[in-house]
Write an enzyme that holds these catalytic residues in place. Structure first.
Site, PDB file in Angstrom:
ATOM      1  N   ALA A  44       0.639  -1.023   0.148  1.00  9.27           N
ATOM      2  CA  ALA A  44      -0.158  -0.469   0.184  1.00  9.27           C
ATOM      3  C   ALA A  44       0.907   0.962   0.216  1.00  9.27           C
ATOM      4  O   ALA A  44       0.796   2.146  -0.679  1.00  9.27           O
ATOM      5  CB  ALA A  44      -0.915   0.097   1.090  1.00  9.27           C
ATOM      6  N   GLN A  98       4.107 -13.393  -1.944  1.00 11.59           N
ATOM      7  CA  GLN A  98       4.818 -11.886  -1.922  1.00 11.59           C
ATOM      8  C   GLN A  98       5.433 -12.415  -0.340  1.00 11.59           C
ATOM      9  O   GLN A  98       6.639 -11.960  -0.432  1.00 11.59           O
ATOM     10  CB  GLN A  98       3.865 -10.801  -1.010  1.00 11.59           C
ATOM     11  CG  GLN A  98       3.740  -9.834  -2.760  1.00 11.59           C
ATOM     12  CD  GLN A  98       1.951 -11.131  -2.460  1.00 11.59           C
ATOM     13  OE1 GLN A  98       1.584 -12.393  -2.530  1.00 11.59           O
ATOM     14  NE2 GLN A  98       1.241 -10.135  -3.040  1.00 11.59           N
ATOM     15  N   ASP A 129      -3.586  -3.084   4.415  1.00 11.56           N
ATOM     16  CA  ASP A 129      -4.328  -1.821   2.513  1.00 11.56           C
ATOM     17  C   ASP A 129      -5.110  -0.674   2.601  1.00 11.56           C
ATOM     18  O   ASP A 129      -5.304   0.103   2.227  1.00 11.56           O
ATOM     19  CB  ASP A 129      -4.733  -2.441   1.276  1.00 11.56           C
ATOM     20  CG  ASP A 129      -3.680  -3.841   0.937  1.00 11.56           C
ATOM     21  OD1 ASP A 129      -3.119  -4.526   1.661  1.00 11.56           O
ATOM     22  OD2 ASP A 129      -2.722  -3.127   0.298  1.00 11.56           O
ATOM     23  N   ASN A 146      -6.320  -6.209   4.245  1.00  8.69           N
ATOM     24  CA  ASN A 146      -4.224  -6.530   4.000  1.00  8.69           C
ATOM     25  C   ASN A 146      -4.763  -8.370   3.227  1.00  8.69           C
ATOM     26  O   ASN A 146      -6.044  -8.565   2.954  1.00  8.69           O
ATOM     27  CB  ASN A 146      -4.709  -6.660   4.756  1.00  8.69           C
ATOM     28  CG  ASN A 146      -2.776  -6.901   5.034  1.00  8.69           C
ATOM     29  OD1 ASN A 146      -1.738  -6.065   4.267  1.00  8.69           O
ATOM     30  ND2 ASN A 146      -2.425  -8.123   5.708  1.00  8.69           N
TER      31      ASN A 146
END
Ligand code: MRU
Length: 353
Positions: A48, A196, A237, A247
């Protein structure tokens, strides 16, 4: 030193292509707004706060070659560029936060000539970048006070330097603890479908010499059950005014598990991630990702052709599962509705809307 993920160089963006990690550290030179839009959509730049910084720099790319004598056209182009970039990814509010900030600078100086406006926008974009660096370090300091020497932390998705300008939020807290001499241990969820956690968090933590163990997402319950986790720290986020937090998909699973095992569950995020315009998490737009990211992740088919797929990029953790929100203005405990607002006036990076 954590990596610098994104920066402005003369007339272009220099940023890490995160899709190439952990195998290769490749920097991209981006000088066209369309190329940046593709890079945001395909997660070459992601996280973000990093998307927010990218948006601010994207405005500079959009307007920098506009004719100095055409002021009316300049404002039209500025607005079109902001709308275009804002459409790249819907969930992280940092993007619209940064774009709004850039537009507000131009609009409140509408009488200035185009060269002056370009200079003001450049200054604002660089300030957004600098502010992110300061904010993450302040947030890290507040958060690391919650950790002890030997703390074992479970995290989800990447929230390190790669998700911001150069330091991180949840992993920034870990970096700050490490800098304070605390030896902490991180359990990193791999974070399906785009990994990620495995590709980026593990890479960053190993680079800093921090003890990290990679686990499959579905192993989180087992490590909690074994008593191996002291707290969970994840990023965000978008946080609604009541503390509900969007998130990376799978964050809600972690929060439910943490409650079951009596483990504190922390969100680490700057104030630019808080959207005071929405009252609850049900109003957060959730991005849907392409089926191929699930059925052919990283080029290899793992499901039959034409498999039906549901792939939201984010989920929403209700505020009652969140122990506290770690921000640059301090660690904020429930009731979030009142306490998040009470601190906004004390921080420089507050959401201006
Ligand atoms: O789809 P991504 O990789 O952009 O998702 C990122 C996350 O969900 C992060 O946890 C969040 O942006 C916080 S980053 C400091």
């Amino acid at each position: 030193m954590p990596v610098t993920t994104i920066e402005w160089e003369n007339d272009h963006i220099r940023m890490i292509d995160q899709t190439r990690l952990p195998l290769e550290l490749v920097h991209l030179k981006i000088d066209k707004v369309e190329v940046l839009a593709e890079a945001i959509k395909s997660l070459r730049v992601r996280g973000a706060p990093a998307i927010g910084v990218a948006g601010a720099f994207g405005i500079l790319l959009g307007i920098q070659n506009h004719a100095d004598e055409d002021r009316e056209g300049f404002f039209k182009l500025l607005e079109e560029t902001a709308i275009y970039l804002n459409a790249t990814r819907p969930t992280a509010v940092n993007l619209s936060w940064a774009l709004n900030r850039m537009q507000a600078v131009a609009n409140s100086n509408a009488g200035q000539d185009v060269p002056s406006l370009k200079q003001m926008l450049r200054n604002e974009a660089l300030e957004i970048w600098e502010e992110d660096r300061r904010t993450c370090r302040a947030l890290g300091q507040h958060g690391q006070a919650l950790l002890e020497d030997g703390s074992r932390i479970l995290t989800h998705c990447n929230t390190g330097a790669l998700a911001t300008a150069d330091y991180g939020t949840a992993i920034g807290v870990v970096f700050a603890a490490n800098e304070a001499g605390k030896k902490v241990h991180v359990y990193a969820d791999e974070t399906r479908p785009l990994l990620q956690g495995a590709r980026l968090n593990v890479w960053e933590l190993m680079n800093e010499g921090i003890d990290v163990t990679l686990i499959c997402d579905n192993t989180a319950a087992a490590v909690m059950q074994k008593g191996e986790i002291d707290c969970c720290i994840v990023g965000a986020d978008r946080i609604a005014a009541n503390g509900d937090t969007a998130n990376k998909i799978g964050t809600y699973n972690v929060a439910v598990l943490a409650e079951k095992h009596n483990i504190p569950f922390y969100i680490a995020a700057p104030y630019s991630t808080i959207d005071f315009n929405i009252t609850g998490g049900d109003q957060i737009p959730i991005e849907q990702r392409a089926p191929e990211e699930v059925t052919e992740g990283f080029g290899r088919r793992t499901a039959p052709p034409n498999t039906k797929v549901y792939s939201p990029a984010f989920d929403v953790t209700p505020n009652d599962l969140i122990t506290a929100i770690i921000t640059e203005a301090g660690v904020i405990y429930p009731p979030f509705e009142a306490n998040l607002r009470a601190r906004t006036s004390q921080t420089k990076s507050q959401n201006p809307r």
